[in-house]
Every structure is written in structure tokens, then in C-alpha cells.
Write an enzyme that holds these catalytic residues in place. Structure first.
Site, short mmCIF file in Angstrom:
data_model
loop_
_atom_site.label_atom_id
_atom_site.label_comp_id
_atom_site.label_asym_id
_atom_site.label_seq_id
_atom_site.Cartn_x
_atom_site.Cartn_y
_atom_site.Cartn_z
N ARG A 74 0.85 -1.21 0.00
CA ARG A 74 0.00 0.00 0.00
C ARG A 74 0.88 1.25 0.00
NH1 ARG A 74 -4.82 0.37 -1.54
NH2 ARG A 74 -5.48 -1.36 -0.20
N ARG A 100 1.68 -6.37 -9.82
CA ARG A 100 2.08 -5.66 -8.60
C ARG A 100 2.47 -6.60 -7.47
NH1 ARG A 100 -3.28 -2.96 -5.73
NH2 ARG A 100 -4.68 -4.73 -5.91
N HIS A 168 0.28 3.29 -10.56
CA HIS A 168 -0.73 3.64 -9.54
C HIS A 168 -0.04 4.46 -8.43
CE1 HIS A 168 -3.76 3.14 -6.44
NE2 HIS A 168 -4.43 2.22 -7.10
N ASP A 211 -12.90 8.81 -6.55
CA ASP A 211 -12.42 7.65 -7.32
C ASP A 211 -12.87 7.84 -8.78
OD1 ASP A 211 -11.51 5.24 -8.23
OD2 ASP A 211 -12.60 4.01 -6.77
N GLU A 269 -2.93 8.45 -11.04
CA GLU A 269 -2.36 7.33 -11.77
C GLU A 269 -2.36 7.63 -13.26
OE1 GLU A 269 -4.60 3.82 -10.54
OE2 GLU A 269 -5.34 4.96 -8.83
#
Ligand code: BG6
Length: 303
Positions: A74, A100, A168, A211, A269
Site C-alpha cells: 500500500r 504488482r 498507480h 475515485d 495514476e
């Protein structure tokens, strides 16, 4: 499989300023040069820290981040590939793809004429469980006064395939309420919380969970942080930009994120997602590149 710390240290012994260590079993590269310092986990080729000389750290990394095999980290810069969010083609699988949380190979470290790290991801038994096409992804990281990232996806299959990808990036900010994102005025976006499409009007200010996926974005987007008096210019060939902050409620629901940490980060991102997904033909290489340039300048107005 990630090589041992001993093997990495031996192989790259001639590079001054380069060390390897492990954070709870995950191998991490650290490079310190006159221009910048950078830390990268080989799992995910995940940049966890970058700081240009004389500047504040560029990236946010959660104090609650989990350093564990097969688990995304994270914060920093997760690489999203070959799908973004919920998989839309093929059977369902973990959000944001396997790049990732899969080990990448460190293929090179050079200091001259500029500092560059290179990484490679190719299919493994694990990725083949989820993704059939043959591919190679190369990732080039240029760590100087600016941070430049280049993600090259190559189709080694005999047929075309469709993929999504994104860098990201979690940027460190003074306080999300003192931040605005400029450069997206008039751009169409999907509000993932409301699932409707809208046009951005003016700059983005943050007053709640955000978002948004922006499509067909301009080359430059800027994060203006009046608290740090810092502007981060994001220059990219990416067609999509995703702007994300979990705010209070979602922060509390994320197990690897502190309850108050939403205040200190924003994700902007750069990628190719949903309607900007890429169909790549046999032998073709598609490159996603981005440069982050920070400037500290008095005069950034309050958001
Ligand atoms: C963003 C998505 O890219 O990533 C959000 O738009 C998501 O919907 C966020 O919540 C974090 O995703 P994850 O899988 O790292 O928790």
C-alpha cells in the site's frame, strides 16, 4: 524466483551506492546517488520511496503496508497490469492484475550517463494460471532530479491481446484538503462511486472519497500542494488518469492503511484503462511513460 540477497549483492557489487536488504522477507534495492535516493521492492518492481536531492519525499507509503509474498504494497508506485480494477475480460481474478505482487527480475543498474534501473516480467507458472498470452514487460526507472518511468509491454504471442496498465502512484501531500489537481478541466471521467460519466469542471478539489477515471487526458496534469508549497508536474503519454483518495470511511475499511492516512496522500495514476485499453498485436511493443517533476515555489494558493 527472486535471487538471494547474496547473489544480488555479488552481481551488482561494482555499483557504488547500491545495497540490497529485506523487509519482512521481501527483497528491496536501495540506491543513493548525488541526485536522488530510491528504494524498490523486486516484488512488483515496486518503487516504495523516491527523493530527489534537496526535496521532500515524492511518495506516500502507508505505515500499515503489508510486506508479504503475493500481497500488494500500500503506497509507492504499484504497477497495474494486465487489467485494472475488476477484470473485465476473462474470468474474475484479483483486482489490478498480477504485476504488482509478482516477483520481477532486476535486469540492470547503470549510473552513467544517467541513473537507470531496469526490470522485467515474463510469464511464470503463477501468472499463467490467470493469463494465457505470452508477453514481456520491461520497466525502466530513471532516478535523477526528476523521476521518469517507462513501462514497455511486448506481445510475444501469435495472436493479439487486450490489456490495461497503470502506474498507480501514491503521492505524499501535506493535507489532501490543501491540494488541487489541475489540467483536467473539461475532460470526461467516470465517477466510480456513482458509476456515471461526467465532465470535469475546473480543478479537482477534495472534500470526500474520490475515485475518478479520466479518459483521453492531456499530456500534463499537476498536483498543487499549498501546504508544502510544492507542485508536482506529471507529464505522460498515458490516455487515462485515475484520481483516488479513500477519505475517512474507506480508509477505515482498508486493513493495510492507517485510519488517518487519507489526509497525507493522493493517487494520480497514469494508464491505459477501460475505454483506453490497448489491443497489442504479435511482435508489437507499447510504451507507457511518465515523468514526475517537483518544484517548490511560494505562491501556490490555498486549494
Ligand atoms: C484505484 C481504484 O485505482 O485503486 C480504486 O480506482 C481502488 O477503486 C484503489 O480502491 C485501490 O485499490 P487496491 O486494490 O490497491 O485497494
Amino acid at each position: 524466483m527472486t535471487p538471494s540477497l547474496h547473489d544480488l549483492t555479488t552481481r551488482f557489487a561494482s555499483v557504488p551506492g547500491l545495497t540490497f536488504d529485506a523487509e519482512k522477507g521481501l527483497t528491496r534495492l536501495k540506491l543513493q546517488t548525488a541526485a536522488a535516493e530510491i528504494e524498490v521492492f523486486l516484488q512488483g518492481a515496486h518503487i516504495a520511496h523516491f527523493r530527489a536531492a534537496g526535496q521532500e519525499p515524492l511518495l506516500f507509503l502507508s505505515d500499515e503496508a503489508i510486506f508479504q509474498e503475493d500481497t500488494p504494497i500500500r503506497g509507492g508506485i504499484p504497477i497495474i497490469f494486465p487489467w485494472f480494477g475488476t477484470r473485465r475480460h476473462g474470468r474474475s481474478a484479483d483486482a489490478h492484475g498480477f504485476a504488482r505482487n509478482t516477483p520481477w527480475e532486476l535486469t540492470g543498474v547503470q549510473l552513467e550517463p544517467e541513473v537507470m534501473l531496469s526490470f522485467e516480467l515474463t510469464p511464470s507458472a503463477r501468472t499463467q494460471l490467470e493469463w494465457l498470452p505470452d508477453f514481456r514487460v520491461r520497466y525502466f526507472v530513471y532516478a535523477g532530479e526528476e523521476l521518469t518511468l517507462s513501462l514497455e509491454v511486448e506481445n510475444l504471442s501469435e495472436t493479439s491481446f487486450i490489456f490495461e496498465a497503470a502506474l498507480h502512484t501514491y503521492f505524499a501531500v501535506s493535507d489532501i484538503r490543501s491540494v488541487r489537481v489541475t489540467g483536467l478541466d473539461g475532460v470526461e471521467f467516470l465517477n466510480q462511486l456513482a458509476t456515471d460519466k461526467q465532465l470535469q469542471s475546473g480543478d479537482i478539489h477534495f472534500a470526500g472519497e474520490t475515485d475518478n477515471i479520466y479518459f483521453n487526458v492531456p499530456e500534463t496534469i499537476t498536483i498543487e500542494d499549498s501546504g508544502l508549497q510544492r507542485a508536482i508536474e506529471i507529464s505522460s503519454n498515458a490516455l487515462s488518469a485515475i484520481v483516488w483518495n479513500p477519505w475517512i470511511g474507506k480508509a477505515a475499511r482498508l486493513k493495510d492503511f492507517g485510519d488517518d492516512e487519507w489526509q497525507r496522500m493522493v493517487c494520480v495514476e497514469s494508464g491505459a484503462v477501460q475505454e483506453n485499453e490497448v489491443e497489442i498485436f504479435p511482435g508489437e511493443i507499447t510504451t507507457l511513460s511518465v515523468t514526475y517533476r517537483s518544484t517548490v515555489a511560494a505562491g501556490i494558493d490555498a486549494a
